[in-house]
Design a protein around this motif. Structure first.
Motif, PDB file in Angstrom:
ATOM      1  N   GLU D  26      -5.799   3.854 -10.948  1.00 16.49           N
ATOM      2  CA  GLU D  26      -4.932   4.196 -12.077  1.00 16.49           C
ATOM      3  C   GLU D  26      -4.559   5.678 -12.126  1.00 16.49           C
ATOM      4  O   GLU D  26      -3.384   6.023 -12.295  1.00 16.49           O
ATOM      5  N   ASP D  27      -5.540   6.538 -11.980  1.00 14.60           N
ATOM      6  CA  ASP D  27      -5.248   7.963 -12.135  1.00 14.60           C
ATOM      7  C   ASP D  27      -5.090   8.691 -10.808  1.00 14.60           C
ATOM      8  O   ASP D  27      -5.144   9.931 -10.778  1.00 14.60           O
ATOM      9  N   ALA D  28      -4.892   7.951  -9.737  1.00 13.49           N
ATOM     10  CA  ALA D  28      -4.709   8.600  -8.438  1.00 13.49           C
ATOM     11  C   ALA D  28      -3.275   9.112  -8.293  1.00 13.49           C
ATOM     12  O   ALA D  28      -2.325   8.487  -8.772  1.00 13.49           O
ATOM     13  N   GLN D  29      -3.129  10.261  -7.613  1.00 14.41           N
ATOM     14  CA  GLN D  29      -1.784  10.787  -7.320  1.00 14.41           C
ATOM     15  C   GLN D  29      -1.193  10.094  -6.091  1.00 14.41           C
ATOM     16  O   GLN D  29      -0.003   9.857  -6.006  1.00 14.41           O
ATOM     17  N   ALA D  30      -2.083   9.823  -5.136  1.00 15.09           N
ATOM     18  CA  ALA D  30      -1.636   9.235  -3.874  1.00 15.09           C
ATOM     19  C   ALA D  30      -2.492   8.025  -3.553  1.00 15.09           C
ATOM     20  O   ALA D  30      -3.619   7.912  -4.035  1.00 15.09           O
ATOM     21  N   VAL D  31      -1.934   7.109  -2.776  1.00 18.66           N
ATOM     22  CA  VAL D  31      -2.679   5.922  -2.361  1.00 18.66           C
ATOM     23  C   VAL D  31      -2.626   5.809  -0.837  1.00 18.66           C
ATOM     24  O   VAL D  31      -1.544   5.828  -0.240  1.00 18.66           O
ATOM     25  N   ILE D  32      -3.827   5.724  -0.237  1.00 23.02           N
ATOM     26  CA  ILE D  32      -3.943   5.525   1.208  1.00 23.02           C
ATOM     27  C   ILE D  32      -4.040   4.035   1.495  1.00 23.02           C
ATOM     28  O   ILE D  32      -4.758   3.320   0.796  1.00 23.02           O
ATOM     29  N   TYR D  33      -3.334   3.579   2.515  1.00 20.32           N
ATOM     30  CA  TYR D  33      -3.405   2.160   2.877  1.00 20.32           C
ATOM     31  C   TYR D  33      -3.216   2.045   4.381  1.00 20.32           C
ATOM     32  O   TYR D  33      -2.515   2.858   4.993  1.00 20.32           O
ATOM     33  N   GLY D  34      -3.849   1.048   4.979  1.00 18.24           N
ATOM     34  CA  GLY D  34      -3.669   0.772   6.402  1.00 18.24           C
ATOM     35  C   GLY D  34      -2.628  -0.307   6.609  1.00 18.24           C
ATOM     36  O   GLY D  34      -2.454  -1.194   5.778  1.00 18.24           O
ATOM     37  N   MET D  35      -1.909  -0.225   7.733  1.00 22.92           N
ATOM     38  CA  MET D  35      -0.924  -1.253   8.089  1.00 22.92           C
ATOM     39  C   MET D  35      -1.284  -1.758   9.490  1.00 22.92           C
ATOM     40  O   MET D  35      -0.715  -1.326  10.490  1.00 22.92           O
ATOM     41  N   PRO D  36      -2.256  -2.684   9.561  1.00 22.41           N
ATOM     42  CA  PRO D  36      -2.869  -3.057  10.851  1.00 22.41           C
ATOM     43  C   PRO D  36      -2.008  -4.036  11.648  1.00 22.41           C
ATOM     44  O   PRO D  36      -2.402  -5.173  11.875  1.00 22.41           O
ATOM     45  N   ASP D  79      -8.132   5.111  -1.786  1.00 21.65           N
ATOM     46  CA  ASP D  79      -7.980   4.369  -0.530  1.00 21.65           C
ATOM     47  C   ASP D  79      -8.008   2.878  -0.844  1.00 21.65           C
ATOM     48  O   ASP D  79      -9.039   2.309  -1.198  1.00 21.65           O
ATOM     49  N   ALA D  80      -6.847   2.236  -0.711  1.00 26.13           N
ATOM     50  CA  ALA D  80      -6.703   0.836  -1.107  1.00 26.13           C
ATOM     51  C   ALA D  80      -7.020  -0.147   0.010  1.00 26.13           C
ATOM     52  O   ALA D  80      -6.813  -1.352  -0.143  1.00 26.13           O
ATOM     53  N   GLY D  81      -7.545   0.341   1.118  1.00 25.06           N
ATOM     54  CA  GLY D  81      -7.853  -0.566   2.232  1.00 25.06           C
ATOM     55  C   GLY D  81      -6.607  -0.925   3.025  1.00 25.06           C
ATOM     56  O   GLY D  81      -5.557  -0.300   2.894  1.00 25.06           O
ATOM     57  N   ASP D  82      -6.734  -1.940   3.880  1.00 24.59           N
ATOM     58  CA  ASP D  82      -5.605  -2.370   4.711  1.00 24.59           C
ATOM     59  C   ASP D  82      -4.748  -3.407   3.976  1.00 24.59           C
ATOM     60  O   ASP D  82      -5.274  -4.296   3.296  1.00 24.59           O
ATOM     61  N   ILE D  83      -3.441  -3.312   4.114  1.00 25.93           N
ATOM     62  CA  ILE D  83      -2.555  -4.348   3.579  1.00 25.93           C
ATOM     63  C   ILE D  83      -2.752  -5.612   4.414  1.00 25.93           C
ATOM     64  O   ILE D  83      -2.663  -5.549   5.640  1.00 25.93           O
ATOM     65  N   PRO D  84      -3.038  -6.739   3.766  1.00 23.39           N
ATOM     66  CA  PRO D  84      -3.200  -7.969   4.554  1.00 23.39           C
ATOM     67  C   PRO D  84      -1.845  -8.403   5.101  1.00 23.39           C
ATOM     68  O   PRO D  84      -0.904  -8.634   4.337  1.00 23.39           O
ATOM     69  N   ILE D 110       2.111   8.531  -4.541  1.00 29.26           N
ATOM     70  CA  ILE D 110       2.622   8.965  -3.241  1.00 29.26           C
ATOM     71  C   ILE D 110       2.005   8.073  -2.170  1.00 29.26           C
ATOM     72  O   ILE D 110       0.785   7.995  -2.060  1.00 29.26           O
ATOM     73  N   PRO D 111       2.823   7.363  -1.395  1.00 26.71           N
ATOM     74  CA  PRO D 111       2.266   6.484  -0.360  1.00 26.71           C
ATOM     75  C   PRO D 111       1.804   7.276   0.868  1.00 26.71           C
ATOM     76  O   PRO D 111       2.552   8.115   1.372  1.00 26.71           O
ATOM     77  N   VAL D 112       0.581   6.985   1.318  1.00 26.06           N
ATOM     78  CA  VAL D 112      -0.009   7.638   2.482  1.00 26.06           C
ATOM     79  C   VAL D 112      -0.450   6.534   3.446  1.00 26.06           C
ATOM     80  O   VAL D 112      -1.493   5.902   3.250  1.00 26.06           O
ATOM     81  N   GLY D 113       0.351   6.289   4.471  1.00 24.73           N
ATOM     82  CA  GLY D 113       0.103   5.140   5.337  1.00 24.73           C
ATOM     83  C   GLY D 113      -0.606   5.487   6.628  1.00 24.73           C
ATOM     84  O   GLY D 113      -0.413   6.565   7.187  1.00 24.73           O
ATOM     85  N   MET D 114      -1.400   4.526   7.106  1.00 17.13           N
ATOM     86  CA  MET D 114      -2.009   4.652   8.430  1.00 17.13           C
ATOM     87  C   MET D 114      -1.610   3.431   9.252  1.00 17.13           C
ATOM     88  O   MET D 114      -1.817   2.293   8.819  1.00 17.13           O
ATOM     89  N   GLY D 115      -1.018   3.665  10.451  1.00 14.17           N
ATOM     90  CA  GLY D 115      -0.637   2.541  11.326  1.00 14.17           C
ATOM     91  C   GLY D 115      -1.758   2.234  12.250  1.00 14.17           C
ATOM     92  O   GLY D 115      -2.771   2.919  12.271  1.00 14.17           O
ATOM     93  N   GLY D 116      -1.600   1.155  12.962  1.00 18.21           N
ATOM     94  CA  GLY D 116      -0.489   0.299  13.202  1.00 18.21           C
ATOM     95  C   GLY D 116       0.620   0.958  14.026  1.00 18.21           C
ATOM     96  O   GLY D 116       0.698   2.157  14.217  1.00 18.21           O
ATOM     97  N   GLU D 117       1.453   0.085  14.581  1.00 15.85           N
ATOM     98  CA  GLU D 117       2.590   0.494  15.370  1.00 15.85           C
ATOM     99  C   GLU D 117       3.645   1.147  14.486  1.00 15.85           C
ATOM    100  O   GLU D 117       3.643   0.965  13.258  1.00 15.85           O
ATOM    101  N   HIS D 118       4.581   1.836  15.110  1.00 12.33           N
ATOM    102  CA  HIS D 118       5.517   2.638  14.340  1.00 12.33           C
ATOM    103  C   HIS D 118       6.495   1.804  13.519  1.00 12.33           C
ATOM    104  O   HIS D 118       7.030   2.280  12.520  1.00 12.33           O
ATOM    105  N   LEU D 119       6.721   0.566  13.910  1.00 11.22           N
ATOM    106  CA  LEU D 119       7.670  -0.247  13.149  1.00 11.22           C
ATOM    107  C   LEU D 119       7.270  -0.364  11.673  1.00 11.22           C
ATOM    108  O   LEU D 119       8.118  -0.539  10.807  1.00 11.22           O
TER     109      LEU D 119
END
Lengths: 296, 296, 296, 296, 296, 296
Positions: D26-36, D79-84, D110-119
């Motif tokens: 709720e009070d986070a400025q940014a959210v980290i998520y994985g895109m596996p 850190d919201a974990g990986d998107i299923p 603010i979305p902060v993504g971790m890939g995964g491939e570039h697509l």
């Protein structure tokens, strides 16, 4: 809108826990936890990273066991993550683990531990022994782990079985697959009536299990009971061990016996030596079979 | 002068093909080809690089089999390289493979495939079934591969055996060594009269072979029927498998039986997980024994 | 029907050769060949497997160079595979290589070699020197390679530059990036007027190139001129080398100069030490740039 | 008692998330998520395992940046974990990602993504562009990623920058460090006014940044902009890249500029090629600097 | 002569030593030495680094054998380091080894060798045969090693057993576990009365041992008699071998028999392929058991 | 006292030795010793195996430095092997090291240490400071190492520079290349007049050296001052470091200055992460340059 996202967050978190773990602690039968400690290891450290890697590869598991004809959905287990341990301080780490297990037992959860070095099993077994006064230990390992101390240090990965044997009486401890130790350790076991099956696991286990019928049992498995061919990813490899097939059969033998498994662990997986991720994958399958076979 | 050089070029090319492969297609009894596809894999991809690595390490093989008392010179097989497959497009890849095999069969060549993921076996088996209407399938694998679809996708590495079973009738499919799958898959097999030997290979195979005497048979081997100790270099390792020794004995059991092998493949070798090149070396020896034992 | 299949065979073969290599020898401007020899290596062997791995990973290359604004289609080069060499016999191997190159040169092909240990460059350079009597050598390496012998053995991977320097005159040999050698080697070079740029490559190369304008030049690159960070996959790593970026710039400097490159090689890639396949990938890109920049 | 245990559970979970991530969404400025996701990759797959490994090694990070004189405690990121993601289905995966990001943006995260491939960056950038109509893209990569399709497939890891360029106008896209691509891609960029800095990053970036002052910017970093020496753990290594030091300086240059970073990602970390865990460690440090420098 | 040898021992002492090795040569019963040669290997070299790595990992061994109920303190063995061998020169290397062993035998030491490639066993066996005229050879290996030459070279790692068989008579040579060789080699053995047990070791060994009662025996073990699952770290892996458990049992069978072991070696450990250090660890345990079981 | 130490040298001599090390202690100018301790490490352990591996690969070094125009024969250094340390006991280990160094200094030997974790440098520096009351420390590292304690433990690998700074005064300590640490550490250094060059090494070193002219200096190098690209084989990799080329230049800058180097060490090489043996090879070359440049 946020509800929907958070629901998705919950799903997403499933990537960080052992496959199909139950979402809530309250109604779980068993609780999985990691014990990421390896600071008393004499040869090759690294098992502190074991629990996380076992969870990571568990996504490759099928949810059904054709050995036991049972699916993970039929058991409720909650993956509580790793116990936070004070780095480098063995005594405080063991105290933390003991308190943690006491809470689990007070809540009537079956503790399911992932190591870490083998010393982490000592406070768990002590806590379990406090609850079940007829407790027997079934121990699969390449090593006796019966030292009083290691190079002057009483808190060592070579000592946990000696500690629990002295605590609940050596006659209540049954070791299988042992192929390494000091002469004094084997002699102490013999003199004190502790059971040690050298080299073999399945056959002597089948002889022992009927004598334990009806008793509460804690099972502790050091992954190095397996031959290095089957578990290269561990600190102290020692050739001449059993196959993964035999270890699976041993797990199933316990599942089919009349003992009552009240807790168990699998320790000493060290990812840095596990070049093909074989050991982590095997550990995750072994855990699936232990959960399906022992949590009834 | 150039003639001499070109002759040397021909020799030189021998480094790029399976050891001792015959120089010409026309008079070959069998044709080796790679199917470098891994795009439907759910867990760990990489088998697209398998065929090339198997060829590379085949230079380390002896040309004589002391098991079969036969030398590679006694069989004519042509290594046709890898089938060019449209990357990422499963349906078109399968179509390409099917047409390729149809051509081989029209020329009376025995197809000898190297995977790639297991789905590549489906179009091969379909083409072979079109030629031999009494066809039976012998299938060695850790996994049932009997899914109808995987996460909504009917073209998946988990489905090839289901597809061929529905195509030629489940009673004509014999799976061995299976130790992983969904409950539904095992049930479907049972209800439909398909043969599944769980966990074991050699003993049940010896029982089945006499019942197949005189029939045309296609053999498909997923390298993960081996225990990870014997084949770490594959995508979905699953402990509790058989040894390479038992797989060799199974190949020899087929060689010594009265079935007529009309095609075969070996799939799922993934070099990136094969840290000591063990799996590629093993695959090349298995291929040698299959060629010497089955191409008569 | 078979025509169609064979056409497909031809395509398929492209997986075994350097990317986009021309299908026929006759009309090729340049010929690529491997020299899979590593039997005189003193420290860590393994480069015999280099050429095949470079071909394998070349499929990951783009066909266009943004550095040179040129595409592989604009050059005709034929990949002739590896020269078959008599294992363990250095002298006969060198003789085979020399004869092979003589044939290429007689056919007016530009020789493009892949090693193998550096000693393989010696017979190539000797054959090239027989054709071009104004030949100069440009040599990129961490090591002087100026020994007369190594532990009593005149055929050693430490000697090829000494051999060619004595053959065509030390004044015609230009070494760059050298950071390792015996004191005697550096002294011999100095006394005999051979050019050695210690540690650096690009800047001294830019000074030397104008003095070579109009001359025929053979370029031999030992991959260990790169820092181990950029080329771990080689036998004798030696820190303090240049970056891949600088080596690319050096290749481009030669491409932009007025020398006439009449042959070149890239040697000492050893896959077994190349844990992330970085060195093989880098070697394949370097070859692309050399072909696009030097074969006009 | 249980309260105490659960509190410990919360702490324990910190092992599964990026170091020091905030406990509540709720009070986070940014959210980290994985895109596996890695199913459209042409060369070497494996990046689907990147996000989890980056989290795992992040425990080795210091919480303070001496570059920026700022500590992780000063920023709130969840850190919201990986998107299923639906395995193997590119279109549905991209749809899932886009919806996910839309929710984050609606909540002003603010979305902060971790890939995964570039697509995977394509649907993120599309969603961000829907919110900020002056959006510019800063893109660090070895590859143009400007293809319209790859072997007939419009959803490919070679296409994301082309897609966003066509979506928001090529003039709003700035690529740096590019050293690989088809001739047509470079020409398309030139003809359409897209900015491409070949080979170099920091110097051209410093020239571009003032022209973007005041604008909303999304930054997408393909880890292969680094030289393979600095990032071996990625699918498509391509030598001649920049150092980690230069990439850090580039991140700091953006931090010190007048652009407003409204989202960013780091993609293509593939642990299976990352033999010394170097790339995952580097990725985790880069993320720390991006968070500290860009989330204000 | 001995002065010179002892001087070499001092030099050699620059190697680390096998665990618990006796500090002085004079009163030692057995002498351990490395033979770091791999220059006649046809497939994958690297065994020259084997002896040092075996010593390095031996620190992880327990000093007590629960198989034999004996401790290393009960045997006096001196680790003399590696024999300095002239790199690349096979004949001179073999001469050096032979002289070295002659000195050991003159001093009544039991020679305990670590390879290196298998050819190093030839001069050792020759020297031992000169002392004991009733000598029999027990040979564990995947390969026949019965070639007369390899590609024209009579000094090859494929020839040592042929050489000793011709030297002392084929009827005195007993090979076990053989699963690879040329047809001619098997035929030669058969025609000349040499014993070859194909594929199996323990059972045929138990049949042979009583027939050797009272005789002096030299035992040579090529680590590749083990299946690659148990010994990936060797040059020529060949699947279908025995387990480490069976090899241990075979060592113990010899220990319990009435043969008199007058020397032995363990060869072909190649660390570069030994990704988890499994093979070196196994080799060090095998040596412990050989020393404890055979040096009486 | 020296008797006891020398006896330990003899024991220690069980380690292999650094190339060209002098055979006798008595007339050596410098003494090389390993400090195989890693028990206070927080992230990834393994440096205890560093010294042995550095010695092992040192055989690949040339004996001549073209940088310094000097040969190893011109310096007398004795390799005394590893100091035997009580496993797991940090305090006793440090005491052993301190006594050991005191003996070396009493014999007027220059101590040349190989770690092991960085904490081992603390007792060495303390002993050296007791002899030279004008001592300055030159420190190359990625990390400040200025903590008072780590998680409550005052003996930690994060503390050695703080300890020596408090012991001899912060103004006498000069750190270079620092890019990681807690905010408090940087502040403490600033407030107390200690020199810290963030990120850079060579340029600030060249400014500092003249101010140290004529003083006695101890140099301690943590290998992680190098970028992970140049030294993957260490516990705590941290990107953004310097190249090996710059570290070599820094060593040469000290060699060319007017400081008097009275001791030095190189620590934190951890072979298990060093997949291509790059770090060990680099460490052995760095040691050669330090010995040739600093032992006059």
């Amino acid at each position: 809108m946020k509800e929907e996202l958070l629901m998705r967050f919950d799903e997403a978190y499933s990537g960080n826990v052992f496959i199909k773990s139950h979402p809530t602690y309250e109604d779980a039968q068993a609780v999985i936890y990691g014990m990421p400690m390896d600071w008393t290891v004499s040869y090759r450290p690294g098992s502190r990273f074991g629990p996380q890697r076992i969870r990571e590869v568990s996504i490759g598991l099928e949810e059904y066991s054709p050995y036991l004809d049972r699916e993970l959905d039929e058991v409720k287990y909650f993956d509580a993550g790793d116990i936070p341990l004070p780095f480098g301080n063995a005594q405080r780490s063991l105290d933390e683990i003991e308190k943690y297990i006491q809470t689990l037992l007070a809540d009537n959860k079956i503790p399911v531990g992932m190591g870490g070095e083998h010393l982490v099993s000592w406070p768990v077994m002590k806590a379990v022994a406090a609850k079940y006064n007829d407790l027997a230990i079934i121990h699969f390992d390449a090593h006796t782990d019966l030292r009083v101390e290691y190079e002057g240090e009483p808190l060592s990965h070579s000592t946990p079985i000696r500690k629990i044997a002295e605590h609940i009486g050596p006659k209540n401890v049954y070791s299988f697959g042992i192929r390494s130790g000091m002469k004094e350790e084997f002699e102490w076991a013999k003199e004190n009536g502790m059971h040690i099956s050298k080299f073999e696991v399945l056959e002597p286990l089948k002889e022992v299990l009927p004598t334990l019928a009806g008793r509460n049992v804690y099972v502790t498995i050091d992954i190095d009971v397996l031959d290095p061919a089957h578990a290269p990813g561990t600190g102290t490899v020692d050739c001449g061990g059993i196959t993964a097939k035999e270890l699976l059969a041993s797990i199933h033998a316990i599942a089919g016996s009349d003992v009552n498994v009240v807790g168990f662990d699998l320790v000493e997986v060290a990812p840095i030596y596990d070049s093909s991720e074989m050991t982590a994958n095997t550990a995750s399958k072994l855990l699936r079979e232990m959960i399906l076979g022992w949590v009834k």
